[in-house]
Design a protein around this motif. Structure first.
Motif, PDB file in Angstrom:
ATOM      1  N   LEU A 162      12.659  -5.289  -0.781  1.00 54.07           N
ATOM      2  CA  LEU A 162      13.279  -4.088  -1.337  1.00 54.07           C
ATOM      3  C   LEU A 162      13.685  -4.416  -2.762  1.00 54.07           C
ATOM      4  O   LEU A 162      14.418  -5.377  -2.984  1.00 54.07           O
ATOM      5  CB  LEU A 162      14.514  -3.739  -0.506  1.00 54.07           C
ATOM      6  CG  LEU A 162      15.331  -2.554  -0.990  1.00 54.07           C
ATOM      7  CD1 LEU A 162      14.525  -1.275  -0.827  1.00 54.07           C
ATOM      8  CD2 LEU A 162      16.620  -2.461  -0.230  1.00 54.07           C
ATOM      9  N   ASN A 195      10.511   9.176  -5.749  1.00 49.85           N
ATOM     10  CA  ASN A 195      11.823   8.635  -6.143  1.00 49.85           C
ATOM     11  C   ASN A 195      12.982   9.587  -5.875  1.00 49.85           C
ATOM     12  O   ASN A 195      14.017   9.515  -6.527  1.00 49.85           O
ATOM     13  CB  ASN A 195      11.809   8.246  -7.629  1.00 49.85           C
ATOM     14  CG  ASN A 195      12.678   7.034  -7.874  1.00 49.85           C
ATOM     15  OD1 ASN A 195      12.769   6.143  -7.026  1.00 49.85           O
ATOM     16  ND2 ASN A 195      13.341   6.974  -9.015  1.00 49.85           N
ATOM     17  N   THR A 239      16.746   3.944 -11.855  1.00 48.81           N
ATOM     18  CA  THR A 239      16.427   2.959 -10.811  1.00 48.81           C
ATOM     19  C   THR A 239      15.343   3.493  -9.868  1.00 48.81           C
ATOM     20  O   THR A 239      15.398   4.630  -9.428  1.00 48.81           O
ATOM     21  CB  THR A 239      17.695   2.647  -9.995  1.00 48.81           C
ATOM     22  OG1 THR A 239      18.647   2.115 -10.887  1.00 48.81           O
ATOM     23  CG2 THR A 239      17.396   1.639  -8.895  1.00 48.81           C
ATOM     24  N   TRP A 240      14.393   2.644  -9.593  1.00 48.28           N
ATOM     25  CA  TRP A 240      13.346   2.962  -8.632  1.00 48.28           C
ATOM     26  C   TRP A 240      13.383   1.925  -7.530  1.00 48.28           C
ATOM     27  O   TRP A 240      13.792   0.792  -7.756  1.00 48.28           O
ATOM     28  CB  TRP A 240      11.956   2.911  -9.293  1.00 48.28           C
ATOM     29  CG  TRP A 240      11.654   4.079 -10.150  1.00 48.28           C
ATOM     30  CD1 TRP A 240      12.293   4.426 -11.295  1.00 48.28           C
ATOM     31  CD2 TRP A 240      10.630   5.045  -9.944  1.00 48.28           C
ATOM     32  NE1 TRP A 240      11.731   5.558 -11.813  1.00 48.28           N
ATOM     33  CE2 TRP A 240      10.704   5.958 -11.018  1.00 48.28           C
ATOM     34  CE3 TRP A 240       9.661   5.232  -8.971  1.00 48.28           C
ATOM     35  CZ2 TRP A 240       9.846   7.049 -11.124  1.00 48.28           C
ATOM     36  CZ3 TRP A 240       8.795   6.305  -9.084  1.00 48.28           C
ATOM     37  CH2 TRP A 240       8.901   7.215 -10.156  1.00 48.28           C
ATOM     38  N   GLU A 241      12.945   2.319  -6.366  1.00 50.55           N
ATOM     39  CA  GLU A 241      12.809   1.353  -5.270  1.00 50.55           C
ATOM     40  C   GLU A 241      11.340   1.254  -4.909  1.00 50.55           C
ATOM     41  O   GLU A 241      10.698   2.265  -4.660  1.00 50.55           O
ATOM     42  CB  GLU A 241      13.595   1.810  -4.045  1.00 50.55           C
ATOM     43  CG  GLU A 241      15.076   1.636  -4.217  1.00 50.55           C
ATOM     44  CD  GLU A 241      15.814   2.012  -2.953  1.00 50.55           C
ATOM     45  OE1 GLU A 241      16.934   1.553  -2.783  1.00 50.55           O
ATOM     46  OE2 GLU A 241      15.254   2.773  -2.135  1.00 50.55           O
ATOM     47  N   LEU A 242      10.855   0.056  -4.893  1.00 55.05           N
ATOM     48  CA  LEU A 242       9.445  -0.160  -4.583  1.00 55.05           C
ATOM     49  C   LEU A 242       9.326  -1.307  -3.600  1.00 55.05           C
ATOM     50  O   LEU A 242      10.115  -2.233  -3.613  1.00 55.05           O
ATOM     51  CB  LEU A 242       8.671  -0.494  -5.856  1.00 55.05           C
ATOM     52  CG  LEU A 242       8.513   0.673  -6.825  1.00 55.05           C
ATOM     53  CD1 LEU A 242       8.210   0.176  -8.218  1.00 55.05           C
ATOM     54  CD2 LEU A 242       7.413   1.600  -6.352  1.00 55.05           C
ATOM     55  N   MET A 243       8.336  -1.204  -2.761  1.00 55.86           N
ATOM     56  CA  MET A 243       8.072  -2.292  -1.822  1.00 55.86           C
ATOM     57  C   MET A 243       7.031  -3.224  -2.420  1.00 55.86           C
ATOM     58  O   MET A 243       5.983  -2.762  -2.869  1.00 55.86           O
ATOM     59  CB  MET A 243       7.539  -1.742  -0.499  1.00 55.86           C
ATOM     60  CG  MET A 243       8.539  -0.945   0.273  1.00 55.86           C
ATOM     61  SD  MET A 243       9.861  -1.992   0.896  1.00 55.86           S
ATOM     62  CE  MET A 243      10.705  -0.819   1.936  1.00 55.86           C
ATOM     63  N   PRO A 254       0.817  -1.234   0.000  1.00 59.55           N
ATOM     64  CA  PRO A 254       0.000   0.000   0.000  1.00 59.55           C
ATOM     65  C   PRO A 254       0.844   1.275   0.000  1.00 59.55           C
ATOM     66  O   PRO A 254       0.490   2.247  -0.655  1.00 59.55           O
ATOM     67  CB  PRO A 254      -0.818  -0.133   1.282  1.00 59.55           C
ATOM     68  CG  PRO A 254      -0.905  -1.598   1.524  1.00 59.55           C
ATOM     69  CD  PRO A 254       0.389  -2.174   1.039  1.00 59.55           C
ATOM     70  N   THR A 255       1.973   1.247   0.684  1.00 60.56           N
ATOM     71  CA  THR A 255       2.800   2.460   0.732  1.00 60.56           C
ATOM     72  C   THR A 255       3.429   2.748  -0.625  1.00 60.56           C
ATOM     73  O   THR A 255       3.828   3.867  -0.893  1.00 60.56           O
ATOM     74  CB  THR A 255       3.938   2.325   1.755  1.00 60.56           C
ATOM     75  OG1 THR A 255       4.558   1.066   1.590  1.00 60.56           O
ATOM     76  CG2 THR A 255       3.441   2.479   3.170  1.00 60.56           C
ATOM     77  N   ALA A 256       3.550   1.722  -1.450  1.00 56.02           N
ATOM     78  CA  ALA A 256       4.228   1.913  -2.729  1.00 56.02           C
ATOM     79  C   ALA A 256       3.244   2.117  -3.882  1.00 56.02           C
ATOM     80  O   ALA A 256       3.676   2.291  -5.014  1.00 56.02           O
ATOM     81  CB  ALA A 256       5.129   0.714  -3.027  1.00 56.02           C
ATOM     82  N   GLY A 311       1.270   4.623  -4.780  1.00 59.01           N
ATOM     83  CA  GLY A 311       1.417   5.910  -5.469  1.00 59.01           C
ATOM     84  C   GLY A 311       2.705   5.948  -6.265  1.00 59.01           C
ATOM     85  O   GLY A 311       2.743   6.402  -7.413  1.00 59.01           O
ATOM     86  N   LYS A 312       3.743   5.435  -5.649  1.00 63.91           N
ATOM     87  CA  LYS A 312       5.030   5.428  -6.320  1.00 63.91           C
ATOM     88  C   LYS A 312       4.987   4.490  -7.532  1.00 63.91           C
ATOM     89  O   LYS A 312       5.570   4.778  -8.575  1.00 63.91           O
ATOM     90  CB  LYS A 312       6.102   4.956  -5.325  1.00 63.91           C
ATOM     91  CG  LYS A 312       7.507   5.185  -5.815  1.00 63.91           C
ATOM     92  CD  LYS A 312       8.513   4.881  -4.728  1.00 63.91           C
ATOM     93  CE  LYS A 312       9.913   5.185  -5.221  1.00 63.91           C
ATOM     94  NZ  LYS A 312      10.918   4.941  -4.198  1.00 63.91           N
ATOM     95  N   TRP A 335      10.223   9.828  -0.893  1.00 61.01           N
ATOM     96  CA  TRP A 335      10.402   8.431  -1.300  1.00 61.01           C
ATOM     97  C   TRP A 335       9.428   8.073  -2.427  1.00 61.01           C
ATOM     98  O   TRP A 335       9.795   7.448  -3.409  1.00 61.01           O
ATOM     99  CB  TRP A 335      10.209   7.487  -0.104  1.00 61.01           C
ATOM    100  CG  TRP A 335      10.375   6.064  -0.509  1.00 61.01           C
ATOM    101  CD1 TRP A 335      11.559   5.420  -0.761  1.00 61.01           C
ATOM    102  CD2 TRP A 335       9.341   5.112  -0.772  1.00 61.01           C
ATOM    103  NE1 TRP A 335      11.307   4.126  -1.149  1.00 61.01           N
ATOM    104  CE2 TRP A 335       9.967   3.922  -1.176  1.00 61.01           C
ATOM    105  CE3 TRP A 335       7.949   5.163  -0.716  1.00 61.01           C
ATOM    106  CZ2 TRP A 335       9.247   2.771  -1.504  1.00 61.01           C
ATOM    107  CZ3 TRP A 335       7.223   4.024  -1.041  1.00 61.01           C
ATOM    108  CH2 TRP A 335       7.878   2.848  -1.426  1.00 61.01           C
ATOM    109  N   GLU A 336       8.200   8.534  -2.268  1.00 61.76           N
ATOM    110  CA  GLU A 336       7.188   8.214  -3.281  1.00 61.76           C
ATOM    111  C   GLU A 336       7.535   8.792  -4.638  1.00 61.76           C
ATOM    112  O   GLU A 336       7.186   8.236  -5.669  1.00 61.76           O
ATOM    113  CB  GLU A 336       5.819   8.756  -2.849  1.00 61.76           C
ATOM    114  CG  GLU A 336       5.072   7.796  -1.962  1.00 61.76           C
ATOM    115  CD  GLU A 336       3.606   8.174  -1.795  1.00 61.76           C
ATOM    116  OE1 GLU A 336       3.014   7.654  -0.872  1.00 61.76           O
ATOM    117  OE2 GLU A 336       3.088   8.988  -2.577  1.00 61.76           O
ATOM    118  N   ARG A 381       8.286  -7.646   3.241  1.00 61.05           N
ATOM    119  CA  ARG A 381       8.289  -6.785   2.079  1.00 61.05           C
ATOM    120  C   ARG A 381       9.666  -6.794   1.447  1.00 61.05           C
ATOM    121  O   ARG A 381      10.662  -6.798   2.139  1.00 61.05           O
ATOM    122  CB  ARG A 381       7.864  -5.369   2.462  1.00 61.05           C
ATOM    123  CG  ARG A 381       6.357  -5.240   2.586  1.00 61.05           C
ATOM    124  CD  ARG A 381       5.967  -3.913   3.131  1.00 61.05           C
ATOM    125  NE  ARG A 381       6.487  -3.747   4.478  1.00 61.05           N
ATOM    126  CZ  ARG A 381       6.650  -2.579   5.040  1.00 61.05           C
ATOM    127  NH1 ARG A 381       6.371  -1.489   4.394  1.00 61.05           N
ATOM    128  NH2 ARG A 381       7.105  -2.498   6.274  1.00 61.05           N
TER     129      ARG A 381
END
Lengths: 161, 214
Positions: free
Chosen positions: A90, B58, A76-80, A52-54, A56-57, B55-56, A88
């Motif tokens: 990384l 990036n 590069t992106w980091e998503l959970m 859920p936290t990711a 939007g990202k 963070w969201e 979760r």
């Protein structure tokens, strides 16, 4: 480029490899990705796996993918991601547009356990901050007692004289 | 007291991962007379929201986000002496959060607000088993149980926790307050999960608890 061709790249062997179409529906996945994310990920949107936290990202990431020209690669992106057993993952996402299939998404499958390390360090920090709080509380109690003792001593001295 | 520049400096310290600058910024504001509650609400909390936004979008890595969280936890611990300055009022709260260590900052802030008001607060950490929570409520004769939740996926765990407390021997005498982002987004959800009331933030939590526990 197919999944088989991707996995032939030795340097990627410890990473998750997902081949997705334009809507980020997973069409192919390497063994590590299936082990980590479960077989159910095939033919499902990768977005459904974002925690859920990711979300939007994740949406922003997809929008960026769709803006890119075929020759560009994504930063590069980091998503959970939600993974089995509640952990979760990384994940670093990068890739480019594949000629016929959409997007190649690659990400570290925690070969170094970095996510666990973050949580360990955070847990240690919480222990430390909890101890600091307890010490502050003790210090306040002791200060209060010393103050009361001094007042008592003062009263005693007055009576004595 | 205007805390805009304190917020900017604090956020800058989080961006550069500098714990000492972060701590000095907050200590200086306190020394200049800032209310610790204003520091929480106008500096620490918005700075952490901004970290989440970075963070969201990036602009922050997970590592930077974790470091910012750790720095803020550390800063809150270092200024804790300012929190416990008021005499006790004879009220006790047990606090816990669902969803892991990363999400304990909010309930820590809430706990500190209650301590500032003279409550005795027993913060249990994240993801405590319901039996342990019930034991703590019983042992400390707690008036209030505060449960914080950060992710929508964890709301059901809050409901399970509340059901377990309600079914126990302490269930009738303790009031249950809930809070957190997913509940803020669904303002009626607190009723569905069995809480007595919900609070939008730390300041609201103290106000609501004071009204409910007259």
């Amino acid at each position: 480029m197919s999944l088989n061709e991707c996995t032939l790249l030795g340097r990627l062997s410890n990473e998750l490899i997902l081949v997705c179409d334009h809507d980020l529906v997973v069409r192919e996945a390497n063994e590590l990705a299936v082990q980590t994310l479960g077989e159910a990920l095939l033919d499902h949107s990768l977005i459904e796996l974002f925690s859920p936290t990711a979300q939007g990202k994740g949406t922003a990431f997809v929008a960026e993918l769709q803006r890119l020209s075929p020759t560009q690669t994504t930063p590069t992106w980091e998503l959970m991601l939600d993974v089995p057993h509640g952990n979760r993952l990384l994940i670093g996402l990068r890739g480019g547009k594949l000629p016929n299939q959409g997007w190649l998404i690659m990400g570290g499958g925690e070969p170094s356990g970095i996510s666990n390390l973050y949580h360990e360090v955070l847990a240690l920090n919480i222990e430390l901050t909890t101890l600091i709080r307890k010490l502050s509380r003790e210090q306040t109690v002791l200060n209060d007692r010393i103050q009361r003792l001094l007042e008592f001593q003062e009263q005693h001295d007055v009576h004595h004289h | 007291m205007q805390l805009t520049s304190t917020y900017q400096e604090y956020l800058g310290a989080l961006r550069s991962g500098d714990r000492r600058v972060a701590l000095n910024t907050v200590r200086m504001a306190l020394a200049e007379g800032a209310d610790i509650r204003d520091l929480y609400m106008e500096v620490l909390q918005p700075a952490m929201y901004e970290v989440g936004r970075l963070w969201e979008t990036n602009q922050f890595t997970v590592a930077q986000e974790h470091l910012a969280t750790a720095i803020t936890q550390s800063v809150m611990a270092q200024i804790y002496a300012s929190v416990i300055c008021n005499p006790p009022i004879g009220r006790t709260m047990v606090a816990t959060c669902i969803g892991g260590e990363l999400h304990e900052l909010g309930i820590r802030m809430v706990s500190d607000f209650f301590e500032i008001e003279g409550w005795d607060v027993f913060y249990l950490g994240a993801n405590m088993p319901p039996d342990d929570v019930i034991s703590m409520i019983d042992e400390h004769r707690a008036h209030l149980l505060a449960i914080s939740v950060t992710l929508g996926g964890h709301v059901m765990q809050v409901r399970e926790m509340i059901s377990a407390v309600r079914a126990s021997h302490v269930g009738k005498r303790v009031k249950i307050m809930v809070g957190g982002q997913p509940l803020n987004r669904a303002p009626e959800a607190w009723k569905a999960i069995g809480a007595d009331f919900m609070a939008n933030d730390a300041r609201d939590a103290v106000k609501m608890a004071t009204e409910v526990l007259v």
